[in-house]
Motif scaffolding. Sequence first.
Motif, mmCIF file in Angstrom:
data_model
loop_
_atom_site.group_PDB
_atom_site.id
_atom_site.type_symbol
_atom_site.label_atom_id
_atom_site.label_comp_id
_atom_site.label_asym_id
_atom_site.label_seq_id
_atom_site.Cartn_x
_atom_site.Cartn_y
_atom_site.Cartn_z
ATOM 1 N N LEU A 56 13.143 28.648 6.562
ATOM 2 C CA LEU A 56 11.965 28.209 5.817
ATOM 3 C C LEU A 56 12.154 26.750 5.441
ATOM 4 C CD1 LEU A 56 9.325 28.737 4.224
ATOM 5 C CD2 LEU A 56 10.751 29.516 2.323
ATOM 6 N N VAL A 57 11.224 25.915 5.897
ATOM 7 C CA VAL A 57 11.249 24.488 5.568
ATOM 8 C C VAL A 57 10.067 24.229 4.634
ATOM 9 C CG1 VAL A 57 11.132 22.130 6.458
ATOM 10 C CG2 VAL A 57 12.256 23.911 7.817
ATOM 11 N N SER A 86 12.319 15.162 13.856
ATOM 12 C CA SER A 86 13.760 15.145 14.132
ATOM 13 C C SER A 86 14.463 16.293 13.422
ATOM 14 C CB SER A 86 14.383 13.798 13.791
ATOM 15 O OG SER A 86 14.310 13.546 12.423
ATOM 16 N N GLU A 87 13.994 16.680 12.244
ATOM 17 C CA GLU A 87 14.604 17.807 11.533
ATOM 18 C C GLU A 87 14.384 19.104 12.309
ATOM 19 O OE1 GLU A 87 16.990 19.689 9.276
ATOM 20 O OE2 GLU A 87 16.652 17.568 8.891
ATOM 21 N N ILE A 129 9.472 28.676 9.598
ATOM 22 C CA ILE A 129 8.269 28.763 8.769
ATOM 23 C C ILE A 129 8.182 27.433 8.029
ATOM 24 C CG2 ILE A 129 7.163 29.909 6.815
ATOM 25 C CD1 ILE A 129 8.814 32.442 7.613
ATOM 26 N N LEU A 130 7.054 26.761 8.174
ATOM 27 C CA LEU A 130 6.852 25.467 7.527
ATOM 28 C C LEU A 130 5.851 25.635 6.389
ATOM 29 C CD1 LEU A 130 7.525 22.438 7.543
ATOM 30 C CD2 LEU A 130 5.656 22.115 9.167
ATOM 31 N N ASP A 131 6.343 25.506 5.171
ATOM 32 C CA ASP A 131 5.507 25.653 3.971
ATOM 33 C C ASP A 131 4.915 24.284 3.628
ATOM 34 O OD1 ASP A 131 4.373 26.006 1.492
ATOM 35 O OD2 ASP A 131 6.155 26.879 0.562
ATOM 36 N N THR A 178 13.104 20.954 1.481
ATOM 37 C CA THR A 178 14.226 21.870 1.289
ATOM 38 C C THR A 178 14.255 22.827 2.474
ATOM 39 O OG1 THR A 178 12.831 23.326 -0.047
ATOM 40 C CG2 THR A 178 14.249 21.792 -1.236
ATOM 41 N N ILE A 179 15.455 23.273 2.797
ATOM 42 C CA ILE A 179 15.632 24.207 3.908
ATOM 43 C C ILE A 179 16.325 25.455 3.378
ATOM 44 C CG2 ILE A 179 16.865 24.616 6.077
ATOM 45 C CD1 ILE A 179 16.429 21.703 6.758
#
Length: 124
Positions: free
Chosen positions: A13-14, A31-32, A45-47, A4-5
């Motif tokens: 936040l990803v 790619s995202e 921010i990658l959760d 989810t973004i």
Amino acid sequence: MKYTIDKQEKYTLVRLHEEKLDSTAAPQLKSEMVTLHAEGVRNIILDLSEVKYTDSSGLSALLVGNRILHEDGGIFVLTSLSDHTAKLIKISQLDSVLNILPTVEEAIDAVFMHEIEKDMKSDD
């Protein structure tokens, strides 16, 4: 790859909804992040709270995100790492390269601090 973004004014936040960040999910994550960057996102921010396992292709995707954002003066923050992912990053000696914080809240604070510092430097 399930994720989810959540786009905010200063950061995106990803959240990955995968148990494994491996060769099946890593190319999509790369790619995202490239797409988000092309759309003008400067701070991500990658959760990784749901990720239990990461391999070398997963690490590669994280490094791509880190590189493209840093080149643009942005910040890339990893948060909520599993023990396995944290150990892999430490063994690979990437803990000194990547921004890693325990919680999303701390990552958001880091983004805002980064933006304030960037603004102060540009005022000089």
